[in-house]
Design a protein around this motif. Structure first.
Motif, short mmCIF file in Angstrom:
data_model
loop_
_atom_site.label_atom_id
_atom_site.label_comp_id
_atom_site.label_asym_id
_atom_site.label_seq_id
_atom_site.Cartn_x
_atom_site.Cartn_y
_atom_site.Cartn_z
N UNK A 1 0.80 -1.22 0.00
CA UNK A 1 0.00 0.00 0.00
C UNK A 1 0.84 1.27 0.00
N UNK A 2 1.98 1.26 0.70
CA UNK A 2 2.71 2.50 0.92
C UNK A 2 4.08 2.59 0.25
N UNK A 3 4.51 1.51 -0.42
CA UNK A 3 5.83 1.58 -1.02
C UNK A 3 5.84 1.14 -2.48
N UNK A 4 4.96 0.22 -2.83
CA UNK A 4 5.02 -0.38 -4.17
C UNK A 4 4.84 0.65 -5.29
N UNK B 1 9.40 -7.61 2.40
CA UNK B 1 8.58 -7.45 1.20
C UNK B 1 9.04 -6.28 0.34
N UNK B 2 9.52 -5.21 0.99
CA UNK B 2 9.82 -3.98 0.26
C UNK B 2 11.22 -3.93 -0.33
N UNK B 3 12.15 -4.73 0.20
CA UNK B 3 13.56 -4.58 -0.16
C UNK B 3 14.15 -5.80 -0.86
N UNK B 4 13.82 -7.02 -0.40
CA UNK B 4 14.46 -8.20 -0.97
C UNK B 4 14.20 -8.30 -2.47
N UNK C 1 17.72 -12.65 5.41
CA UNK C 1 17.97 -11.58 6.39
C UNK C 1 19.24 -10.82 6.09
N UNK C 2 20.29 -11.52 5.70
CA UNK C 2 21.55 -10.85 5.38
C UNK C 2 21.43 -10.02 4.11
N UNK C 3 20.72 -10.53 3.11
CA UNK C 3 20.50 -9.74 1.90
C UNK C 3 19.66 -8.51 2.19
N UNK C 4 18.68 -8.65 3.07
CA UNK C 4 17.86 -7.51 3.48
C UNK C 4 18.72 -6.42 4.11
N UNK C 5 19.62 -6.82 5.02
CA UNK C 5 20.49 -5.84 5.67
C UNK C 5 21.40 -5.15 4.67
N UNK C 6 21.84 -5.87 3.66
CA UNK C 6 22.72 -5.28 2.66
C UNK C 6 21.99 -4.28 1.76
N UNK C 7 20.72 -4.54 1.46
CA UNK C 7 19.99 -3.77 0.46
C UNK C 7 19.18 -2.59 1.02
N UNK C 8 18.99 -2.52 2.33
CA UNK C 8 18.03 -1.55 2.87
C UNK C 8 18.39 -0.11 2.54
N UNK D 1 20.38 1.39 -0.05
CA UNK D 1 20.20 1.83 -1.43
C UNK D 1 18.83 1.59 -2.02
N UNK D 2 18.02 0.70 -1.44
CA UNK D 2 16.67 0.46 -1.97
C UNK D 2 15.62 1.24 -1.20
N UNK D 3 15.64 1.16 0.14
CA UNK D 3 14.55 1.72 0.94
C UNK D 3 14.87 3.12 1.47
N UNK D 4 16.02 3.30 2.11
CA UNK D 4 16.35 4.62 2.66
C UNK D 4 16.46 5.65 1.55
N UNK D 5 16.90 5.24 0.37
CA UNK D 5 17.03 6.17 -0.76
C UNK D 5 15.69 6.74 -1.19
#
Length: 485
Positions: free
Chosen positions: A94-97, A256-259, A407-414, A416-420
């Motif tokens: 609802x809020x990111x896609x 859901x939002x980053x992986x 979980x490790x991939x999530x931590x790596x991607x957060x 550049x994908x989400x905070x950006x």
């Protein structure tokens, strides 16, 4: 071979034919010079198909094999932990896609690593980020893929009365075939068929459990075995504090939002799809599948003692279901595990054939004449590699290995994908953030007894802070000579 074994083989062959047929029909969306058709299903996913593939991939092998095992081993805390996934995924939709989809369409992103590179300026720095993100995606999702292949192999072996290795070969071969034919379109449409079966299986299982025993007896049996099964003193395996289980909500949202294998669905929706409709479908399907961990508690109270918690679901079906119904539900559960396996296979193949190709060769082109062939060869090669890795891997708990990879991939991607999305960093910030998240989460999960969601979330926090801090520091250093002039 008795009647019910023949029945199971018949079910399997029919569904194999359906899956391969869907792959063949989906291949019509894949043109020889259009990578977007293979990588993003031609951006053609509607509300129901999109929601179905998201839920099928998010719950899947974890929901039907992993979560009953965790509930059997650790108790009712898993019911709450698993419940958080449905609302978290709905919030992400609802809020990111929409925002992510619009940016990807504007830039022409076909994968999440490509999105990371483009959103940070493209060029040589963007190719570096795309290559690093692709490499991490391949390494970590191959780890997760191994757990999915093992899960589907275990269940298929007991269902068909064959060896686990033979079962795994059989299942992964069909996944490779339809994924190779139709790319993400085949993955999404087969997921839609699968999640309908998963939802039906969940309903049948709930009816069997709640109509077969008295709830008071269920509670008394669990308390007699171990009172902490219903009244946990900690949130293990999620953490030592009882409140640690609530960390599953932000973890599942970011999941859901980053992986890459989840967020790629956001890029594949039709541009005019209504996300609130997607959210409603996600909520309904997710709510049904969130009940599955109850099987673990049911087996602990009324089933035979298990040496391996991962066998909770297979033993439940074998002990408490009629053989014909057992066969049908087992097929649906195999569907569930395939839905994640095919998504991860498609994602690692895309990272290999598309992202690494573009990152390593600055003259490489999107939609080049041979790109589709490279995409399909990568699906076959990586699918077979995952199978070989499973055959020679040491013993492991399925759920833990899944957390290690995702979980490790999530931590790596957060970063550049989400905070950006809220604060735009630069290439240096994104690169260092990915490395910090990778080593923080992976190191904690491998070398400590930290909770399963605590390690990745600490990695997410470290990665996010690094993304902002390094971006600000490197920007300042670049701008100082200009101010001096």
């Amino acid at each position: 071979m008795d009647f019910y074994e023949l029945f199971n083989w018949g079910l399997l062959l029919v569904t194999f034919a359906v899956m391969i047929g869907i792959g063949f029909l989906s291949s019509r969306k894949v043109k020889d010079s259009d990578e977007g058709g293979f990588l993003l299903a031609g951006r053609s996913l509607g509300a129901f198909v999109g929601a179905s593939t998201i839920v099928a991939t998010g719950f899947s092998g974890w929901g039907f094999m992993g979560s009953p095992a965790v509930a059997y081993e650790f108790g009712a805390i898993e019911l709450l932990g698993n419940f958080f996934f449905a609302p978290a995924i709905m919030i992400a939709v609802l809020f990111f896609a929409n925002h992510m989809q619009n940016r990807a369409i504007h830039m022409g992103s076909n994968t999440i690593p490509e999105y990371i590179g483009q959103i940070h300026g493209g060029g040589a720095g963007g190719r570096l980020l795309q290559g690093v993100a692709a490499f991490m995606t391949i390494i970590l999702l191959m780890v997760f893929l191994v757990s999915q292949i093992k899960a589907v192999g275990m269940l298929g072996a007991s269902w068909l009365n064959i060896e686990m290795t033979s079962s795994a070969w059989l299942m992964i071969s069909v996944i490779i075939l339809y994924t190779m034919l139709g790319g993400l379109a085949a993955v999404a449409w087969t997921d839609t068929v699968m999640v309908c079966g998963m939802a039906l299986a969940a309903i049948v299982i709930m009816v069997q459990m709640f109509t077969s025993v008295d709830l008071g007896l269920w509670e008394a049996n669990l308390n007699a075995i171990n009172p902490s099964l219903l009244n946990p003193e900690t949130a293990a395996p999620y953490g030592q504090s009882k409140g640690s289980v609530f960390l599953v909500l932000p973890y599942a949202f970011l999941f859901a939002a980053v992986l890459p294998y989840m967020a790629i669905r956001f890029l594949a929706f039709k541009p005019n799809v209504k996300m609130h409709k997607v959210g409603i479908y996600v909520a309904i399907l997710g709510a049904l599948l969130s009940l599955i961990p109850l099987v673990g508690l049911y087996m602990r109270a009324f089933g035979p003692q298990l040496a391996d918690p991962d066998s909770a679901m297979p033993m439940y079906l074998q002990t408490f279901m009629h053989p014909a119904l057992q066969g049908i539900i087992t097929l649906f559960i195999i569907f569930a595990m395939k839905s994640t396996a095919n998504s991860m296979l498609h994602t690692v193949a895309s990272a290999t054939s598309h992202d690494l190709r573009l990152a390593l060769n600055k003259h490489a082109e999107v939609d080049s004449p041979h790109a589709l062939t490279v995409n399909r060869v990568a699906v076959v090669a990586l699918g077979l590699l995952g199978l070989l890795m499973m055959m020679y891997a040491p013993p492991f708990m399925l759920s833990w290995l899944g957390i290690l990879g995702s979980g490790t991939l999530l931590a790596a991607m957060i970063g550049p994908v989400f905070i950006s999305t809220f604060w735009q960093g630069n290439v240096a910030g994104a690169l260092v953030a990915m490395l910090v998240g990778f080593f923080t989460s992976g190191g904690l999960l491998l070398s400590t007894d930290i909770g399963w969601v605590e390690g990745p979330l600490i990695g997410c926090l470290a990665s996010s802070i690094t993304y902002v801090a390094v971006s600000m520091l490197t920007r300042t250093r670049v701008s100082l000579p200009q101010r001096a002039r």
